[in-house]
Design a protein around this motif. Structure first.
Motif, PDB file in Angstrom:
ATOM      1  N   LEU A  34      -6.158  36.183 -19.275  1.00  0.00           N
ATOM      2  CA  LEU A  34      -5.557  37.278 -18.503  1.00  0.00           C
ATOM      3  C   LEU A  34      -5.614  38.586 -19.297  1.00  0.00           C
ATOM      4  O   LEU A  34      -5.902  39.647 -18.746  1.00  0.00           O
ATOM      5  N   VAL A 109      -6.155  45.755  -4.811  1.00  0.00           N
ATOM      6  CA  VAL A 109      -4.778  46.271  -4.912  1.00  0.00           C
ATOM      7  C   VAL A 109      -4.263  46.654  -3.527  1.00  0.00           C
ATOM      8  O   VAL A 109      -3.142  46.294  -3.144  1.00  0.00           O
ATOM      9  N   LEU A 110      -5.105  47.390  -2.779  1.00  0.00           N
ATOM     10  CA  LEU A 110      -4.671  47.874  -1.461  1.00  0.00           C
ATOM     11  C   LEU A 110      -4.351  46.729  -0.505  1.00  0.00           C
ATOM     12  O   LEU A 110      -3.314  46.750   0.166  1.00  0.00           O
ATOM     13  N   PHE A 113      -1.089  45.044  -1.090  1.00  0.00           N
ATOM     14  CA  PHE A 113       0.124  45.755  -0.657  1.00  0.00           C
ATOM     15  C   PHE A 113       0.645  45.104   0.631  1.00  0.00           C
ATOM     16  O   PHE A 113       1.830  45.100   0.912  1.00  0.00           O
ATOM     17  N   PHE A 114      -0.290  44.559   1.425  1.00  0.00           N
ATOM     18  CA  PHE A 114       0.086  43.918   2.695  1.00  0.00           C
ATOM     19  C   PHE A 114       0.263  42.410   2.522  1.00  0.00           C
ATOM     20  O   PHE A 114       1.147  41.816   3.113  1.00  0.00           O
ATOM     21  N   GLY A 116       0.702  40.759  -0.406  1.00  0.00           N
ATOM     22  CA  GLY A 116       1.551  40.367  -1.542  1.00  0.00           C
ATOM     23  C   GLY A 116       0.801  40.385  -2.862  1.00  0.00           C
ATOM     24  O   GLY A 116      -0.240  39.727  -2.983  1.00  0.00           O
ATOM     25  N   GLN A 117       1.334  41.157  -3.819  1.00  0.00           N
ATOM     26  CA  GLN A 117       0.732  41.156  -5.163  1.00  0.00           C
ATOM     27  C   GLN A 117       1.134  39.849  -5.844  1.00  0.00           C
ATOM     28  O   GLN A 117       2.182  39.296  -5.585  1.00  0.00           O
ATOM     29  N   GLY A 118       0.287  39.381  -6.714  1.00  0.00           N
ATOM     30  CA  GLY A 118       0.590  38.140  -7.428  1.00  0.00           C
ATOM     31  C   GLY A 118      -0.238  38.047  -8.687  1.00  0.00           C
ATOM     32  O   GLY A 118      -0.966  38.990  -9.021  1.00  0.00           O
ATOM     33  N   PRO A 119      -0.176  36.881  -9.373  1.00  0.00           N
ATOM     34  CA  PRO A 119      -0.998  36.743 -10.581  1.00  0.00           C
ATOM     35  C   PRO A 119      -2.484  36.821 -10.257  1.00  0.00           C
ATOM     36  O   PRO A 119      -3.304  36.990 -11.140  1.00  0.00           O
ATOM     37  N   TRP A 120      -2.810  36.647  -8.978  1.00  0.00           N
ATOM     38  CA  TRP A 120      -4.207  36.689  -8.548  1.00  0.00           C
ATOM     39  C   TRP A 120      -4.738  38.123  -8.487  1.00  0.00           C
ATOM     40  O   TRP A 120      -5.947  38.327  -8.511  1.00  0.00           O
ATOM     41  N   TRP A 168      -8.476  31.182 -13.970  1.00  0.00           N
ATOM     42  CA  TRP A 168      -7.108  31.304 -14.513  1.00  0.00           C
ATOM     43  C   TRP A 168      -6.291  30.041 -14.246  1.00  0.00           C
ATOM     44  O   TRP A 168      -5.559  29.584 -15.126  1.00  0.00           O
ATOM     45  N   SER A 169      -6.419  29.474 -13.041  1.00  0.00           N
ATOM     46  CA  SER A 169      -5.683  28.235 -12.720  1.00  0.00           C
ATOM     47  C   SER A 169      -6.062  27.168 -13.731  1.00  0.00           C
ATOM     48  O   SER A 169      -5.211  26.405 -14.204  1.00  0.00           O
ATOM     49  N   ALA A 172      -4.683  28.296 -17.405  1.00  0.00           N
ATOM     50  CA  ALA A 172      -3.229  28.454 -17.563  1.00  0.00           C
ATOM     51  C   ALA A 172      -2.430  27.202 -17.221  1.00  0.00           C
ATOM     52  O   ALA A 172      -1.333  27.002 -17.742  1.00  0.00           O
TER      53      ALA A 172
ATOM     54  N   PHE B 127       6.579  37.569  -9.430  1.00  0.00           N
ATOM     55  CA  PHE B 127       5.886  38.467  -8.513  1.00  0.00           C
ATOM     56  C   PHE B 127       6.687  38.706  -7.235  1.00  0.00           C
ATOM     57  O   PHE B 127       6.582  39.770  -6.639  1.00  0.00           O
ATOM     58  N   ASN B 131       7.400  42.409  -6.143  1.00  0.00           N
ATOM     59  CA  ASN B 131       7.018  42.916  -4.817  1.00  0.00           C
ATOM     60  C   ASN B 131       8.201  43.458  -4.035  1.00  0.00           C
ATOM     61  O   ASN B 131       8.045  44.372  -3.234  1.00  0.00           O
TER      62      ASN B 131
END
Lengths: 230, 306
Positions: A34, A109-110, A113-114, A116-120, A168-169, A172, B127, B131
């Motif tokens: 990461l 990123v955009l 916003f709809f 959901g942000q996450g570790p992805w 990453w999965s 981590a 997260f 959010n």
């Protein structure tokens, strides 16, 4: 872009310090991978920040990334299939590697916003950014690439995107990190990746010709009228 | 009484924190969760994260995250015992599965899978907090200080999305006015019409980009160094949380480097309650925002000071 001796020394110093911290802290690969992604994104953005880019160029990238982001939302119910990758690849092919990277990373990123942000999010930023920039590089290497070539490239990125996301999965959350566990994680996402690749191919067949014409027109317009900002 | 509805967390401390303080706090939680695989550490961090979620009043949204993360967690819990052969307490063995050359499921691998499932749950919970407590504008404000061109592209893109939705609806209305009816068309015709609508939208949006650029240029954008102002004040409470989170990050990295808080699952699980002094230090730092939030909610004097 002017690359000064100061900026080179600064970059090397940062890389050495960060590298030393990473090595000395005996971290697991999950966090390390990461951190590498963040450093790669940071360096890309730093290069963009140092370049003189026109306002028109920035707003065209903003429009293309928002189209790519919006197109992801209605397709969110179909696992894997989304026109975002195809749109980012088209942007990279027409506007070059830098535009491809910016459009790809911004679209991630955009759209989140709809959705959901996450570790992805950083991984999606990196994966789509790479899809866009490698498309730009492909066009530089093969300027006369045809529909077949673009189609194969789109198919390939359907799988590559999933593989980058899986990385990453795997690092981590899975132990031991060997070929067996690697294949098990990648096998779990094979269906989704295939949907993504087929979706890319379908969008490419339907939209590529008309979209290329539109983007080419704006690329020529961009070359003619530029408003450079510092 | 806590107000129900989508804005339940509006008046809470986490929503009123300086974005930098909140972001560094979430980052410290995230780093600690990824640095240590010790089950006691992971359980404690999950407990702190849940406390933070309750303090931030986003429990309702967290439940949605829980449902969403179920598939990913299950995958991690299942894959680990299937691929690991390092555990000494064998629970089941025998079946020949391609690529896995003789399946062996050990108790240690099951525990490791559960611990990693918990790690994923922590990451997703962080997260969920992020959010629901930090507005995208706040993140953009922070990042525009370092990379303002990408931040500008993101803010322009965010502004364009509702406009695109409106434009696409207008295009659909125009198609209907011209006499085309989607329901009476075959698949090929529908696809062709949809492609034309999308092309019109892209063309229109790119023309709009030109107008935006010219409007920005006419307002002297890019003519010199840009001015910037921030609406968010760094208050004493933010400074305490920021200091606590930075201390947690530093202590965790140093602890990991010297081998504190390390835990071996294989071949046999170690004693679970070892290395708890480092954990106590980490928890002290991580609980600061939760306690500050309690003070913000329950004590007028503290609220006026933080």
């Amino acid at each position: 872009m002017r690359i000064t001796a100061k900026s080179i020394v600064l970059t090397i110093t940062v890389i050495i310090i960060v590298g030393a911290i990473l090595v000395l802290s005996k971290q697991d690969w999950g966090l390390l991978s990461l951190e590498i992604i963040f450093i790669a994104l940071g360096l890309f953005y730093w290069i963009c920040e140092k370049k003189s880019l026109s306002v028109k160029y920035l707003s065209v990238i903003a429009v293309l990334s928002s189209i790519a982001a919006v197109s992801r939302v209605p397709f969110a119910i179909i696992p894997g299939a989304q026109p975002t990758t195809f749109l980012i690849i088209s942007t990279g092919l027409i506007f070059g590697p830098q535009a491809g990277f910016l459009a790809g990373s911004t679209a991630a990123v955009l759209s989140n916003f709809f959705l959901g942000q996450g570790p992805w999010t950083p991984w999606q930023m990196f994966a789509w950014g790479m899809a866009g920039s490698t498309a730009g590089l492909l066009k530089i290497i093969y300027p006369k690439i045809g529909l077949k070539g673009i189609l194969i490239f789109n198919l390939l990125w359907g799988y590559l995107f999933g593989w980058i996301m899986n990385f990453w999965s795997w690092t981590a959350f899975i132990s031991p990190l060997n070929l067996k566990s690697f294949l098990a994680v990648y096998a779990a996402s094979f269906c989704f990746d295939t949907f993504h690749a087929l979706g890319n191919a379908a969008f490419c067949l339907i939209f590529n010709t008309s979209l290329t014409k539109i983007l080419m027109r704006f690329q020529r317009k961009l070359e003619i009228s530029e408003i450079i900002i510092e | 009484m806590i107000k129900k509805g989508p804005d339940t967390c509006k008046g809470c401390y986490f929503r009123n924190m300086h974005p930098a303080a909140a972001l560094v706090y979430y980052m410290s939680l995230f780093l600690v969760a990824l640095l240590f695989s010790h089950p006691l550490y992971l359980t404690a961090i999950l407990a702190v994260t849940i406390l933070a979620i309750i303090s931030a009043r986003v429990l309702k949204f967290w439940k949605i995250y829980l449902k969403f993360s179920l598939f990913m967690t299950l995958m991690i819990v299942l894959i680990n015992p299937l691929v690991s052969r390092a555990g000494s307490t064998v629970l089941w063995s025998g079946a020949q599965i391609p690529l896995l050359d003789g399946l062996i499921i050990s108790l240690e691998a099951v525990y490791f899978g559960l611990a990693m499932g918990m790690r994923l749950l922590i990451v997703l919970s962080i997260f969920c907090l992020y959010n629901n407590t930090i507005h995208p504008d706040q993140t953009l404000y922070l990042f525009s200080k370092f990379t303002y061109k990408p931040a500008l592209i993101i803010s322009l893109g965010t502004r364009l999305i509702p406009r695109m939705k409106r434009d696409f609806e207008n295009i659909q209305d125009l198609i209907k006015i011209r006499g085309f009816d989607y329901t009476s068309l075959g698949f090929k015709e529908k696809l062709a019409l949809f492609r034309q609508s999308v092309n019109a939208l892209i063309y229109n949006s790119l023309e709009g980009a030109w107008q935006i650029a010219e409007a920005m240029h006419s307002r002297a954008f890019g003519s010199g160094p840009r001015s910037q102002y921030g609406r968010w004040l760094l208050r004493p409470g933010d400074l305490i949380c920021l200091a606590g989170s930075c201390a947690v990050i530093a202590v965790s990295f140093i602890g990991k480097a010297v081998g504190a808080g390390s835990y071996e699952y294989y071949p046999k699980m170690e004693y679970i309650f070892g290395g708890s002094r480092l954990l106590a230090l980490i928890l002290t730092g991580l609980l600061i925002p939760v306690l500050t939030s309690w003070g913000w909610d329950h004590c007028r004097f503290l609220r006026s000071r933080i």
